[in-house]
Design a protein around this motif. Structure first.
Motif, mmCIF file in Angstrom:
data_model
loop_
_atom_site.group_PDB
_atom_site.id
_atom_site.type_symbol
_atom_site.label_atom_id
_atom_site.label_comp_id
_atom_site.label_asym_id
_atom_site.label_seq_id
_atom_site.Cartn_x
_atom_site.Cartn_y
_atom_site.Cartn_z
ATOM 1 N N ARG A 141 0.838 -1.199 0.000
ATOM 2 C CA ARG A 141 0.000 0.000 0.000
ATOM 3 C C ARG A 141 0.872 1.248 0.000
ATOM 4 O O ARG A 141 1.987 1.248 0.512
ATOM 5 C CB ARG A 141 -0.901 0.011 1.225
ATOM 6 C CG ARG A 141 -1.958 -1.065 1.160
ATOM 7 C CD ARG A 141 -2.989 -0.849 2.227
ATOM 8 N NE ARG A 141 -4.123 -1.724 2.010
ATOM 9 C CZ ARG A 141 -4.714 -2.426 2.957
ATOM 10 N NH1 ARG A 141 -4.286 -2.340 4.197
ATOM 11 N NH2 ARG A 141 -5.735 -3.190 2.687
ATOM 12 N N THR A 142 0.353 2.327 -0.543
ATOM 13 C CA THR A 142 1.119 3.564 -0.641
ATOM 14 C C THR A 142 1.621 4.015 0.722
ATOM 15 O O THR A 142 2.786 4.387 0.880
ATOM 16 C CB THR A 142 0.255 4.678 -1.265
ATOM 17 O OG1 THR A 142 -0.245 4.228 -2.512
ATOM 18 C CG2 THR A 142 1.062 5.952 -1.449
ATOM 19 N N ASN A 206 -5.508 11.532 2.488
ATOM 20 C CA ASN A 206 -5.416 11.795 1.048
ATOM 21 C C ASN A 206 -4.261 12.729 0.736
ATOM 22 O O ASN A 206 -3.562 12.566 -0.269
ATOM 23 C CB ASN A 206 -6.723 12.401 0.536
ATOM 24 C CG ASN A 206 -7.780 11.341 0.294
ATOM 25 O OD1 ASN A 206 -7.462 10.225 -0.105
ATOM 26 N ND2 ASN A 206 -9.024 11.687 0.536
ATOM 27 N N GLU A 210 -1.111 11.934 -1.713
ATOM 28 C CA GLU A 210 -0.758 12.787 -2.858
ATOM 29 C C GLU A 210 0.697 13.220 -2.803
ATOM 30 O O GLU A 210 1.399 13.236 -3.814
ATOM 31 C CB GLU A 210 -1.656 14.026 -2.879
ATOM 32 C CG GLU A 210 -3.049 13.742 -3.397
ATOM 33 C CD GLU A 210 -3.947 14.957 -3.264
ATOM 34 O OE1 GLU A 210 -5.170 14.766 -3.213
ATOM 35 O OE2 GLU A 210 -3.418 16.081 -3.198
ATOM 36 N N ALA A 213 2.836 10.408 -3.806
ATOM 37 C CA ALA A 213 2.782 10.170 -5.244
ATOM 38 C C ALA A 213 3.613 11.197 -6.000
ATOM 39 O O ALA A 213 4.196 10.896 -7.039
ATOM 40 C CB ALA A 213 1.332 10.209 -5.719
ATOM 41 N N ALA B 267 -0.814 11.501 -8.684
ATOM 42 C CA ALA B 267 -1.721 10.738 -7.843
ATOM 43 C C ALA B 267 -2.793 10.055 -8.673
ATOM 44 O O ALA B 267 -3.269 8.987 -8.358
ATOM 45 C CB ALA B 267 -2.359 11.643 -6.792
ATOM 46 N N ASP B 270 -1.776 6.688 -9.777
ATOM 47 C CA ASP B 270 -1.434 5.713 -8.753
ATOM 48 C C ASP B 270 -2.305 4.484 -8.926
ATOM 49 O O ASP B 270 -3.519 4.563 -8.853
ATOM 50 C CB ASP B 270 -1.660 6.342 -7.374
ATOM 51 C CG ASP B 270 -1.026 5.534 -6.279
ATOM 52 O OD1 ASP B 270 0.181 5.680 -6.081
ATOM 53 O OD2 ASP B 270 -1.747 4.745 -5.675
ATOM 54 N N ASP B 272 -2.447 2.007 -7.080
ATOM 55 C CA ASP B 272 -2.877 1.459 -5.808
ATOM 56 C C ASP B 272 -4.257 2.026 -5.488
ATOM 57 O O ASP B 272 -4.392 3.173 -5.109
ATOM 58 C CB ASP B 272 -1.875 1.847 -4.714
ATOM 59 C CG ASP B 272 -2.266 1.279 -3.374
ATOM 60 O OD1 ASP B 272 -1.494 1.485 -2.431
ATOM 61 O OD2 ASP B 272 -3.326 0.653 -3.254
ATOM 62 N N ASP B 274 -6.135 1.424 -3.193
ATOM 63 C CA ASP B 274 -6.502 1.401 -1.786
ATOM 64 C C ASP B 274 -5.293 1.823 -0.970
ATOM 65 O O ASP B 274 -4.757 1.049 -0.201
ATOM 66 C CB ASP B 274 -6.951 -0.026 -1.430
ATOM 67 C CG ASP B 274 -7.438 -0.115 -0.012
ATOM 68 O OD1 ASP B 274 -7.560 -1.244 0.485
ATOM 69 O OD2 ASP B 274 -7.670 0.934 0.603
ATOM 70 N N PRO B 275 -4.836 3.061 -1.145
ATOM 71 C CA PRO B 275 -3.526 3.445 -0.620
ATOM 72 C C PRO B 275 -3.396 3.382 0.881
ATOM 73 O O PRO B 275 -2.329 3.139 1.403
ATOM 74 C CB PRO B 275 -3.359 4.892 -1.107
ATOM 75 C CG PRO B 275 -4.731 5.359 -1.408
ATOM 76 C CD PRO B 275 -5.511 4.163 -1.811
ATOM 77 N N GLY B 277 -5.557 1.512 2.795
ATOM 78 C CA GLY B 277 -6.410 0.481 3.351
ATOM 79 C C GLY B 277 -7.796 0.981 3.614
ATOM 80 O O GLY B 277 -8.471 0.524 4.511
ATOM 81 N N PRO B 298 -7.740 9.774 -4.792
ATOM 82 C CA PRO B 298 -7.918 10.780 -3.734
ATOM 83 C C PRO B 298 -9.016 11.763 -4.099
ATOM 84 O O PRO B 298 -9.325 11.973 -5.254
ATOM 85 C CB PRO B 298 -6.549 11.484 -3.685
ATOM 86 C CG PRO B 298 -5.596 10.543 -4.311
ATOM 87 C CD PRO B 298 -6.367 9.772 -5.325
#
Lengths: 300, 424
Positions: A141-142, A206, A210, A213, B267, B270, B272, B274-275, B277, B298
């Motif tokens: 996960r990120t 969020n 971001e 990312a 972003a 991305d 993913d 489910d960044p 969870g 997001p």
């Protein structure tokens, strides 16, 4: 310390009893919290001594040794200190970056009692490393990226890490001092940055995703420190310095009461008010996905 | 680390002093009839001790429990005679909500909806409130409501009431609640509780009317602007004089949003989904944690505090979303007497409520029977102010509900009332 003073858990009590580093009430609370940690064997009494049941190796490799000297000075914290606004911070060292998942992984490898499935729930709540795949596997996960700031760690865990890494958590004043110096000096840019910070606080997870990312968590975009300012609330040693007791909460800032504490009306002040109350409303075992930390150290 | 024993003993002694200060240990509020203003509700002599308790007994499950809770615009009926005690759970959580077409943001909510659930009680009722702070837990409210029979009856119909389902989101923060309908010691009752904690508190609805409840943590403007507000309707003990004649009742909540487009770069790419969870992979129907259809990326819009300080909202909405009451209009039949429970949640602007083609026959300011006005074209409400208005619809047609500030035009502060003869 008088019983009456200790019972002053209302606003008045907080203002008159609030001390800077070295204050009696918060120091007592935190010393006792640390006593609990030490007594449980989860934290070494000195950085060099390994906790019982763990390997004796001291950290090397991924643990951040990139500590930046911060020159002490005076500043105006967001909240009043009694009737004083200006306070003084001594020089100290602060990690350039928040502790990352990779660094925290080294910590739990060396200290099994801090792994997710092992840690006693009184030291870490439900959200402890919740976004990791397993005890020793952050996963894909990120928020679990190796270079991402570790979140979902309690104050107990953060304190234990910093001691293991040969340091300590910064104090609230040290941390706020660095934040104040990390915002742009130009008033207009500073206001914009404070507005962005409030947006971060409204939507911290969020916002962090971001920033990750966009690669903004490896190098500072401005100033010296990475993610300072940032969406993540960071643990400090005396995060509850604005609260005296349990239960009744002197930072219970119902409609309109905040003007007692904050003299300024800028966006920076308002962001600070949100940050202070959010940080001090946590409990020591809180482990949420918007709370992380970085370590500090005294200058030898 | 010197002298640990001394410190520990001192700590125990100090904690002992605190025991006397904890909520629940205070002398019970023992009001007497002599203290009450004439004609208004009196305190009960057997009221339990004041104050709130905060615990760590984390619980998952449906975030809305209570027989008389509903989603705006509906008001749950009261089926009890006299007074009763309501056990109510409204958890606090973040969701990805929509403010209008294509505008998604991370909303802070009571119970998973903007506005939060509408609680209906009678003057004199007691309310026992429980709330768990689940702002760090991904919850899909509609699944919880559909799959969990514990949910409020109206919440179980959420799929019908709110076709645009709120998606899970995380926005961990300490929350607080303040019921304006309650008269309590705020520093003992309106306490904050951190993510994972649960608060329990009680209060008595001593006054009739339409009251806001909200999150009193700083920043109040931000919390309210992000959606963390709701309504308690306290029906008068003796009712309103027109109760027998009212055909339909609705609740209308006006509020402002201050959103700016968030910076989005890679972003969007991305992969993913489910960044954090934020969506559960557990498809257990019973727990209501099925993975929702669109996890997306997001949120695209974020809170704009500077705009809030300047009082320039990006949207002004009725019942939480722009155009909601156009897309899903209120309905009535010709000749119906309609009652509207109207509140302006602000957080910043005062606004004036009017319905085209209608003169309000009766207006009770604040929803208080004693505050009756007649024959007004409009009612002006500052933030948190409310009114109960009644009118008779004269003919089939479409009537526009307006919270009018000219600057609100095109920002969503309007809705439609559709009147057809024989509307069921």
């Amino acid at each position: 310390m008088k019983a009456e003073a200790m019972k002053e858990t209302g606003m008045r009590g907080m203002r008159t009893n609030r001390q800077r580093a070295g204050g009696v009430a918060p120091t007592l609370v935190f010393t006792s919290l640390l006593m609990i940690l030490v007594a449980s064997g989860l934290v070494a009494e000195t950085p060099a001594e390994a906790p019982s049941g763990a390997s004796a190796e001291t950290p090397t490799g991924p643990v951040a040794t990139d500590r930046v000297p911060v020159t002490g000075g005076t500043f105006d914290p967001i909240l009043l200190v009694g009737d004083r606004r200006t306070t003084t911070v001594e020089s100290f060292l602060l990690n350039r970056s928040p502790v990352t998942n990779g660094e925290y992984l080294a910590f739990v490898r060396a200290n099994p009692q801090w792994r997710r499935s092992e840690v006693p729930t009184i030291f870490a709540g439900n959200g402890y490393l919740a976004h990791w795949a397993a005890d020793l596997e952050p996963g894909s996960r990120t928020l679990a990226r190796e270079d991402a700031p570790v979140v979902g760690v309690s104050w107990y865990a953060a304190s234990a890490y910093c001691r293991w890494a040969g340091g300590r958590l910064p104090t609230e004043q040290e941390w706020e001092y660095v934040l104040a110096r990390s915002l742009p000096e130009d008033p207009s840019a500073r206001t914009t940055a404070a507005g962005e910070l409030l947006g971060f606080y409204a939507d911290p997870v969020n916002a962090l995703v971001e920033l990750l990312a966009r690669g903004e968590t490896r190098q500072p975009t401005a100033g010296t420190f990475v993610l300072m300012p940032g969406p993540v609330v960071e643990w400090v040693e005396d995060y509850q310095a604005t609260i005296l007791g349990s239960g009744a909460d002197p930072t219970q800032l119902g409609c309109g009461v905040s003007s007692q504490l904050v003299t300024g009306r800028t966006l920076e002040d308002q962001a600070g008010l949100v940050r202070y109350t959010r940080r001090s409303a946590l409990s020591a075992r809180s482990a949420t996905s918007a709370v992380g930390f970085r370590c500090a150290a005294d200058i030898e | 680390m010197a002298r640990p024993l001394v410190f520990t003993s001192l700590l125990i002694g100090v904690l002992g002093l605190f025991v006397g200060c904890l909520p629940g240990d205070q002398t019970p509020e023992a009001g007497t009839a002599a203290n009450a203003a004439p004609g208004l509700a009196t305190e009960s002599a057997d009221a339990p001790p004041a104050g709130a308790s905060i615990t760590d007994d984390y619980r998952q499950g449906t975030p809305v429990i209570g027989e008389t809770l509903s989603m705006a615009p509906y008001l749950a009926p009261l089926t009890h005679e006299g007074n009763t005690t309501h056990d109510v759970r409204i958890d606090t959580l973040a969701v990805e909500a929509t403010a209008g077409p294509g505008i998604y943001y991370t909303a802070w909510t009571f119970g998973g909806s903007v506005p939060g659930p509408i609680l209906h009680v009678r003057e004199g009722d007691r309310i026992r409130y429980t709330g768990t702070n689940r702002s760090d837990e991904p919850i899909h409210p509609a699944s919880q409501f559909r799959n969990n029979p514990e949910s409020s009856p109206f919440a179980r119909r959420a799929g019908d009431l709110d076709p645009v389902e709120a998606m899970p989101a995380l926005a961990p923060a300490a929350h607080a609640i303040d019921f304006h309908a309650a008269t309590v010691a705020p520093d003992r009752t309106w306490l904050s509780w951190a993510p994972g904690e649960t608060i329990r508190l009680e209060w008595t609805a001593r006054y009739p009317g339409v009251f806001t409840y909200h999150n009193s943590m700083p920043s109040r403007t931000m919390n309210t602007g992000l959606g963390m507000h709701g309504v308690v309707v306290v029906s008068p003990r003796e009712g309103y004089p027109t109760d027998e004649e009212v055909a339909r009742s609705y609740v209308i909540v006006r509020s402002e949003l201050y959103l700016a487009e968030a910076a989005r770069a890679s972003a969007q790419n991305d992969t993913d989904e489910d960044p954090a969870g934020a969506t559960s992979s557990d498809t257990d129907e019973n727990t209501g944690s099925a993975t929702p259809a669109n996890t997306g990326g997001p949120s695209t819009y974020r809170w704009d505090h500077a705009a809030a300080m300047a009082g320039t909202p990006s949207q002004v909405v009725l019942n939480g979303r722009a155009n909601l009451l156009h897309d899903y209009p209120l309905v009535a039949s010709r000749g119906d007497r309609i009652r509207l429970y109207v509140i302006n949640q602000g957080p910043v602007q005062t606004s004036t409520f009017h319905i085209t083609g209608i003169v309000f026959d009766r207006i009770w300011l604040g929803g208080v029977p004693a505050n009756e006005l007649r024959g007004l074209q409009s009612v002006t409400l500052a933030p948190s102010e409310s009114a109960v208005v009644e009118f008779v619809v004269p003919a089939d047609g479409e009537y526009t509900l307006l919270f009018g500030r000219m600057s609100d035009e095109n920002r969503g502060a309007d809705g439609t009332l559709v009147v057809q003869t024989g509307q069921s």
